[in-house]
Design an enzyme around this catalytic site. Sequence first.
Site, PDB file in Angstrom:
ATOM      1  N   ALA A   1      46.485 -23.088 -16.210  1.00 30.88           N
ATOM      2  CA  ALA A   1      46.945 -23.132 -14.819  1.00 30.88           C
ATOM      3  C   ALA A   1      47.924 -24.278 -14.604  1.00 30.88           C
ATOM      4  O   ALA A   1      48.958 -24.122 -13.937  1.00 30.88           O
ATOM      5  CB  ALA A   1      45.749 -23.281 -13.879  1.00 30.88           C
TER       6      ALA A   1
ATOM      7  N   ASP B   1      51.889 -19.012 -24.226  1.00 31.68           N
ATOM      8  CA  ASP B   1      51.468 -17.639 -23.946  1.00 31.68           C
ATOM      9  C   ASP B   1      50.243 -17.596 -23.036  1.00 31.68           C
ATOM     10  O   ASP B   1      49.943 -16.576 -22.425  1.00 31.68           O
ATOM     11  CB  ASP B   1      51.202 -16.863 -25.233  1.00 31.68           C
ATOM     12  CG  ASP B   1      50.187 -17.518 -26.157  1.00 31.68           C
ATOM     13  OD1 ASP B   1      49.622 -18.570 -25.786  1.00 31.68           O
ATOM     14  OD2 ASP B   1      49.960 -16.988 -27.266  1.00 31.68           O
ATOM     15  N   GLU B   2      49.550 -18.720 -22.906  1.00 35.09           N
ATOM     16  CA  GLU B   2      48.337 -18.755 -22.084  1.00 35.09           C
ATOM     17  C   GLU B   2      48.616 -18.543 -20.594  1.00 35.09           C
ATOM     18  O   GLU B   2      47.702 -18.235 -19.825  1.00 35.09           O
ATOM     19  CB  GLU B   2      47.586 -20.064 -22.288  1.00 35.09           C
ATOM     20  CG  GLU B   2      46.972 -20.196 -23.669  1.00 35.09           C
ATOM     21  CD  GLU B   2      45.969 -21.336 -23.756  1.00 35.09           C
ATOM     22  OE1 GLU B   2      45.171 -21.488 -22.809  1.00 35.09           O
ATOM     23  OE2 GLU B   2      45.976 -22.058 -24.754  1.00 35.09           O
TER      24      GLU B   2
ATOM     25  N   GLY C   1      36.183 -20.401 -20.313  1.00 38.88           N
ATOM     26  CA  GLY C   1      37.563 -19.970 -20.082  1.00 38.88           C
ATOM     27  C   GLY C   1      38.283 -19.549 -21.345  1.00 38.88           C
ATOM     28  O   GLY C   1      39.509 -19.689 -21.437  1.00 38.88           O
TER      29      GLY C   1
ATOM     30  N   TYR D   1      33.705 -20.375 -32.439  1.00 35.59           N
ATOM     31  CA  TYR D   1      33.292 -20.017 -31.090  1.00 35.59           C
ATOM     32  C   TYR D   1      32.881 -18.549 -30.972  1.00 35.59           C
ATOM     33  O   TYR D   1      33.565 -17.655 -31.482  1.00 35.59           O
ATOM     34  CB  TYR D   1      34.422 -20.269 -30.091  1.00 35.59           C
ATOM     35  CG  TYR D   1      34.655 -21.716 -29.740  1.00 35.59           C
ATOM     36  CD1 TYR D   1      33.620 -22.528 -29.281  1.00 35.59           C
ATOM     37  CD2 TYR D   1      35.932 -22.275 -29.841  1.00 35.59           C
ATOM     38  CE1 TYR D   1      33.841 -23.856 -28.938  1.00 35.59           C
ATOM     39  CE2 TYR D   1      36.164 -23.603 -29.496  1.00 35.59           C
ATOM     40  CZ  TYR D   1      35.103 -24.391 -29.041  1.00 35.59           C
ATOM     41  OH  TYR D   1      35.328 -25.695 -28.704  1.00 35.59           O
TER      42      TYR D   1
ATOM     43  N   TYR E   1      43.703 -25.710 -18.046  1.00 31.65           N
ATOM     44  CA  TYR E   1      44.849 -26.054 -18.898  1.00 31.65           C
ATOM     45  C   TYR E   1      46.011 -25.094 -18.663  1.00 31.65           C
ATOM     46  O   TYR E   1      47.144 -25.506 -18.401  1.00 31.65           O
ATOM     47  CB  TYR E   1      44.450 -26.030 -20.377  1.00 31.65           C
ATOM     48  CG  TYR E   1      45.659 -26.021 -21.286  1.00 31.65           C
ATOM     49  CD1 TYR E   1      46.402 -27.185 -21.495  1.00 31.65           C
ATOM     50  CD2 TYR E   1      46.094 -24.847 -21.890  1.00 31.65           C
ATOM     51  CE1 TYR E   1      47.533 -27.175 -22.290  1.00 31.65           C
ATOM     52  CE2 TYR E   1      47.225 -24.824 -22.684  1.00 31.65           C
ATOM     53  CZ  TYR E   1      47.942 -25.989 -22.882  1.00 31.65           C
ATOM     54  OH  TYR E   1      49.065 -25.963 -23.658  1.00 31.65           O
TER      55      TYR E   1
ATOM     56  N   LYS F   1      42.373 -28.999 -33.625  1.00 33.46           N
ATOM     57  CA  LYS F   1      42.761 -27.600 -33.509  1.00 33.46           C
ATOM     58  C   LYS F   1      42.136 -26.782 -34.628  1.00 33.46           C
ATOM     59  O   LYS F   1      41.850 -27.293 -35.710  1.00 33.46           O
ATOM     60  CB  LYS F   1      44.280 -27.468 -33.518  1.00 33.46           C
ATOM     61  CG  LYS F   1      44.973 -28.229 -32.389  1.00 33.46           C
ATOM     62  CD  LYS F   1      44.538 -27.734 -31.030  1.00 33.46           C
ATOM     63  CE  LYS F   1      45.260 -28.458 -29.903  1.00 33.46           C
ATOM     64  NZ  LYS F   1      44.810 -27.996 -28.575  1.00 33.46           N
TER      65      LYS F   1
END
Length: 230
Positions: free
Chosen positions: A47, A22-23, A170, A102, A45, A84
Amino acid sequence: TYVLLEKARKYSIKKFVQISTDEVYGSIEKGSFNEDSTLKPTNPYSASTTGADRLAFSYWSTYGLPVIISRASNNYGPFQYPEKIIPLFVTNAVENRELPLYGDGLNVRDWLYVEDHCSAILFLVKKGADGEVYNIGGGNEITNIELTRKILAILGKSESLIKKVKDREGHDRRYSLDISKIKKLGWKPGTEFENGLELTVKWYIKNADWWKKIKSGEYLEYYKKQYLHR
């Protein structure tokens, strides 16, 4: 991806499924991306994954290779590498270590249980059309802070273990997929998020020997000795 596509073409394989992400769509504030949405990857990543996604499509359009492309949301479940967020936070909490969250923790992700993802891939092999793209999602959008709290609640741990850290570069704000295309073919996710998360947490508790060796670097040293010095 190029190497695999070339081999697939050489040996005339019956089906090539390119598992994308989905990125590739980038972040979306409201609504959901469908398969025709513009691709706007925002980090190296995503891209590179977008490049592989489109390269696979080009082998269908140019050579007629039977390619199907799936774009899935975040996976979770047993055996996920403990870097992860879900396995990292579960294993850290088990060891009473801090959970490095984060930014403000409000980034939104949709979570797909790994067995549901596998079933979707098998489904597309049988029912998907060559040259088509299919979104695969779990329908479980949740902020990272909410996810963290759910993990701690299952483990009976204090939220004081949460430590907010500098946001990563990003870091897209929200991913969301419209999965109506694959649903119309007859597939839908079968695992409720609450159940899947609890199953996952319990798996990591039961298999502490596995992840402790990985986190300690023991496996890395083993493979170095076995393979890097041959």
